[in-house]
Write an enzyme that holds these catalytic residues in place. Structure first.
Site, short mmCIF file in Angstrom:
data_model
loop_
_atom_site.label_atom_id
_atom_site.label_comp_id
_atom_site.label_asym_id
_atom_site.label_seq_id
_atom_site.Cartn_x
_atom_site.Cartn_y
_atom_site.Cartn_z
N ALA A 167 1.27 -1.45 0.25
CA ALA A 167 -0.24 0.63 -0.07
C ALA A 167 0.72 0.95 -0.18
O ALA A 167 0.49 2.15 -0.44
CB ALA A 167 -1.16 0.26 0.89
N TYR A 168 2.29 1.38 1.12
CA TYR A 168 2.95 2.36 0.84
C TYR A 168 3.78 2.76 -0.45
O TYR A 168 3.83 4.09 -1.19
CB TYR A 168 4.34 2.07 1.84
CG TYR A 168 5.03 2.80 1.51
CD1 TYR A 168 4.52 4.01 3.04
CD2 TYR A 168 5.83 2.80 0.92
CE1 TYR A 168 5.55 4.86 3.07
CE2 TYR A 168 7.54 4.25 1.32
CZ TYR A 168 7.55 5.13 2.10
OH TYR A 168 8.20 6.10 2.32
#
Length: 263
Positions: A167-168
């Site tokens: 997600a980062y």
């Protein structure tokens, strides 16, 4: 063998006469950037969520002869972001430069184990918060300096699949897209927009990741041709160059600052 470069301070003034807004400036790369920009002649407004950290870095800059102030800012809050940029205008009357460094991180793990609350937090700070900041900064540059430069802090993890921080990495890849789009939009006005993509850097964020992922430094170092992590000051130097007039024909670039790890 220590191949960390020495810093030449014989030619100060890379950002002389400029006003710079720096988010995430309380620690790590943001704090290093704020100190460097001030040494290079800029008047700097530091923004972050933790006032004690901001006060400490601001005091360091002033003790070193620089000009700096600070403002508490939550990148996930639109009103807070706009107020922080307005604070720079109130103090210095203009904004020429901005370094959007503030970001959040969540525990590492595969895509199907990312918690929705963590995903939402990353979106709110790392992507929406950066968009809010860019919008306010562009408005401020247009209204005051007229021309200027913005640098966004992305990540080498945005340039390929990122199975440990999916997600980062996704949010940072979106940052790259926003950077490139803004460069096209703002280029005709003389506002340059670039991003840096740091690799392994010795910050609190990477130490937090390592606490959840033992052996991280060894793995990252082994994949890096320079065989070491970066110091935050080295990442700040790249941002300073992109903000300076020495990169006057550079815009829309995602500059890797990763010791060759992406090679």
């Amino acid at each position: 063998m220590d191949n960390t470069p020495t810093t030449d301070t014989s030619a100060p003034g890379l950002l002389a006469g400029k006003v710079a807004f720096v988010s995430g400036a309380g620690r790590g790369i943001g704090a290093a950037a704020a100190r460097l920009f001030a040494r290079e002649g800029a008047r700097v407004l530091l923004a972050a969520r933790t006032e004690s950290q901001l006060e400490a870095v601001t005091a360091e800059i002033r003790a070193d002869g620089g000009t700096a102030d600070h403002v508490v800012c939550d990148l996930a809050d639109a009103a807070s972001v706009r107020a922080a940029v307005d604070r720079a205008l109130g103090l210095y009357g203009r904004i020429d430069l901005a370094f959007n460094n503030g970001a959040a991180i969540t525990p590492p793990g595969p895509l199907d184990q990312v918690q929705e609350s963590d995903f939402d937090r990353l979106y709110a700070v790392n992507l929406k918060g950066l968009w809010l900041a860019m919008t306010a900064e562009i408005d401020a540059i247009r209204a005051t300096a007229g021309t200027g430069a913005i640098v966004n802090n992305s990540s080498v993890g945005s340039l390929r699949g990122n199975p440990e921080l999916p997600a980062y990495g996704a949010m940072k890849r979106a940052v790259n897209s926003l950077t490139e789009s803004a460069a096209i939009t703002c280029g005709p006005e003389g506002i340059r927009v670039n991003a840096i993509a740091p690799g392994n850097t010795l910050t609190e964020m990477i130490r937090t990741w390592e606490a959840d992922s033992p052996g991280l430094q060894e793995r990252l170092t082994s994949r890096t041709p320079l065989r070491r992590a970066a110091d935050p000051d080295e990442i700040a130097e790249a941002a300073a160059w992109l903000l300076s007039d020495r990169s006057s024909y550079v815009t829309g670039t995602i500059l890797r600052v990763d010791g060759g790890a992406g090679t």
